[in-house]
Structure formats: C-alpha cells, structure tokens
Design an enzyme around this catalytic site. Structure first.
Site, PDB file in Angstrom:
ATOM      1  N   HIS A  77      60.740  56.604  60.005  1.00 16.14           N
ATOM      2  CA  HIS A  77      61.748  57.045  60.966  1.00 16.14           C
ATOM      3  C   HIS A  77      61.780  56.182  62.227  1.00 16.14           C
ATOM      4  CE1 HIS A  77      64.553  59.839  62.774  1.00 16.14           C
ATOM      5  NE2 HIS A  77      63.767  59.979  63.832  1.00 16.14           N
ATOM      6  N   TRP A 137      69.868  61.332  62.890  1.00 14.39           N
ATOM      7  CA  TRP A 137      69.613  62.757  62.653  1.00 14.39           C
ATOM      8  C   TRP A 137      70.793  63.539  63.204  1.00 14.39           C
ATOM      9  CZ3 TRP A 137      69.520  67.488  64.838  1.00 14.39           C
ATOM     10  CH2 TRP A 137      68.792  68.503  64.209  1.00 14.39           C
ATOM     11  N   PHE A 164      65.436  61.749  70.173  1.00 17.09           N
ATOM     12  CA  PHE A 164      64.930  62.985  70.774  1.00 17.09           C
ATOM     13  C   PHE A 164      63.601  62.739  71.483  1.00 17.09           C
ATOM     14  CE2 PHE A 164      63.025  67.334  70.224  1.00 17.09           C
ATOM     15  CZ  PHE A 164      63.972  68.021  70.987  1.00 17.09           C
ATOM     16  N   SER A 209      67.803  57.927  65.675  1.00 12.23           N
ATOM     17  CA  SER A 209      67.487  59.340  65.434  1.00 12.23           C
ATOM     18  C   SER A 209      68.613  60.233  65.960  1.00 12.23           C
ATOM     19  CB  SER A 209      66.136  59.680  66.062  1.00 12.23           C
ATOM     20  OG  SER A 209      65.667  60.927  65.634  1.00 12.23           O
ATOM     21  N   MET A 210      68.332  61.109  66.934  1.00 13.59           N
ATOM     22  CA  MET A 210      69.421  61.915  67.500  1.00 13.59           C
ATOM     23  C   MET A 210      70.442  61.038  68.207  1.00 13.59           C
ATOM     24  SD  MET A 210      68.283  65.608  68.869  1.00 13.59           S
ATOM     25  CE  MET A 210      67.584  66.844  67.773  1.00 13.59           C
ATOM     26  N   ASP A 247      61.316  57.767  55.542  1.00 20.86           N
ATOM     27  CA  ASP A 247      61.622  58.643  56.689  1.00 20.86           C
ATOM     28  C   ASP A 247      61.402  60.105  56.303  1.00 20.86           C
ATOM     29  OD1 ASP A 247      62.672  59.964  58.899  1.00 20.86           O
ATOM     30  OD2 ASP A 247      64.406  58.632  59.066  1.00 20.86           O
TER      31      ASP A 247
END
Length: 290
Positions: free
Chosen positions: A237, A184, A91, A159-160, A205
């Site tokens: 993270h 995520w 993101f 992540s995303m 994280d």
C-alpha cells in the site's frame, strides 16, 4: 511557335511542380504544449528530467480550502506556460509522504503542488475538494500563476488522497488527467468520470486491496474513456510514498500524454505494457484518443 513553346513550358512546369513534395501541412498544427526534448525510456525513468526546478512553501495560514503545501516548478520560463498537478497524501499522512513527486514531475515540465490537508483524518471527498482548491490557488493567486496554463490541470493522490483524486475528477470534468495511487474509497462506481485516468494498484496491498478498490475503480470508468490500470508487482500500500521508477515512468507518460496532449509519449502507454518483474498486470484501451 513562341506561343506554343511557352504553353508547353508552362504545362511541363506545372507537372514538375506537382511532383515535388510540399512541406508537411501538419507542421502548422504541431502541438504547442509539447515541452522538453523527445522522450526515451531512459528520460522517463530518470530521477531528474530536463528542467531545473525551484520550489516555494505555501503556508497553511495563507490559503483556504486546503492545508498549505509546497510548489515545485520549472525555473526557466523560456518554454512558456506549463500544465499543473495537485497531489494529496493519504489518511493521517502529510505532504512529506508524496514529496518525491514534486521535483520528479516538475523536472519533466509541470508545475506541481503537494498539499497538506486541513485535517489528517478527512475522507476522500474532502481530499478531492482540497485538491481542486489547491489547483484554484495555483492558477488564481499563487506566485507562479503566470507560469501555468489553467486549462491543463491534473490531480494525483495516495490512498485516501487517491480516492480524493477520483472525487476531484468526477466533480470537475475539465481536468485533463487523474492518477489514484493505491487509492482507497468506499465508492466503487466512477462512471461519471470524464478525465483520462491511470489507476495504480499494488499486488500486495492489504489496506486497499486491488480486488475491492483499484480494480473496481478501473472497471467502473466508462469504456469510452482513455483509462489504464497498472498493478505493481511485489508492492504494498505504501509503495507510492517512496521514489519508484515504475510509478514515475507511467505517471510522467500519462500526464504528458493527457495534460500536454503530447503524443510523443503514446509509445510508452500503447501497445499496453506487458507483465514483468515490476508489473503484475496492465490493462487499458489503445490507441488513446484524447
């Protein structure tokens, strides 16, 4: 007498021949997708693999479905075609955050595209579609399409982008490998995934805590699927956005094992790696079957 002599000789010869070991029949069934020399711990932890790497830029304006990116590929074509991997950032991030995977994986024998997304604010489902669009571009119209085996493809993301790699794997079951990196995603049920998946989490994280992201991702994957959960120790993270030997070691092994079907790398995945100064936890099913 002569007839008896030759009969005895033929019988003796047949028995003798039966005792001589024959060339292994498995030789004819050797994996045609093995690339590079036999691996060692040193080779999979090395910053550079056995292949020299070239790269080219993919302009945003020249493609559709994703935001452009950079392709990294083995320079030599002497070993034939290679499997390919598309990698998405997280993101608000650009491809620069995952750029280190490009030369690292390509030097081990893969064609890699690190992508920019169409917007830095898009969600995991969009990133999943963009990863697939990038793979379609690689195999369909890119300048390196002739170097790629279109049946051997994988996805990764941070992540995303990691959540997006799960979306891509669920959507396209023909993918050979998926690696969400501190992923995520609000979706926690990935029971429809049929792609061998290595879930990478980080014990520190706070953005995508493993208890609410990586662990339920892993647990929801089918029990019959080749899958593994690697929790990095002393990590956060954004640990996957910088060069990391542990991530590279198990990512290379996973991609080699499942994109190339190269069982020479099984030794680094099974028996399951034990907790150490860099691994908080590792789960998985062994031996692998794909």
């Amino acid at each position: 007498m002569v007839r008896g002599f030759w009969a005895a000789a033929l019988t003796t010869g047949a028995l003798f021949a039966a005792l001589i070991p024959t060339a292994p029949a498995a030789q004819a069934a050797d994996n045609p997708y093995e690339r590079g020399p036999a691996p060692t711990v040193a080779s999979i932890e090395a910053a550079t693999g056995p292949y020299a790497v070239s790269q080219l830029t993919v302009a945003r304006a020249s493609v559709s479905g994703f935001g452009g990116g950079t392709i990294y590929y083995p320079t030599s074509t002497a070993d034939g075609t290679f499997g390919a991997v598309a990698i998405s950032p997280g993101f608000t991030a650009s491809q620069s955050s995952v750029a280190w995977y490009g030369p690292r994986l390509a030097s081990q024998g893969f064609v890699v595209i690190t992508i920019d997304t169409t917007t830095i604010l898009d969600a995991p489902d969009s990133r999943g579609r963009q990863l697939l669009a990038a793979l379609d571009y690689l195999t369909g119209s890119s300048a390196v399409r002739g170097r790629i085996d279109s049946a051997r493809l994988g996805v990764m993301g941070h992540s995303m982008g990691g959540g997006g790699s799960l979306e891509a794997a669920r959507s396209r079951t023909s993918l050979k490998a998926a690696i969400p990196l501190t992923g995520w995603n609000l979706t926690k049920n990935w029971s429809a995934v049929r792609t061998p998946t290595l879930v990478v989490g980080a014990d520190g994280d706070t953005t995508a805590p493993v208890a609410s992201h990586s662990e339920p991702f892993y647990e929801s994957l089918p029990g019959t699927l080749d899958k593994a959960y690697l929790e990095l120790k002393g990590a956060v993270h954004n640990t996957p956005t910088s060069a990391n030997t542990t991530i590279a070691k198990y990512s290379v092994s996973w991609l080699k094992r499942f994109i190339d079907g190269d069982t020479r790398y099984e030794q680094f995945l099974c028996p399951l790696p034990q907790p150490s100064t860099v691994i908080a936890e590792y789960r998985g099913n062994c031996p692998h079957t794909s």
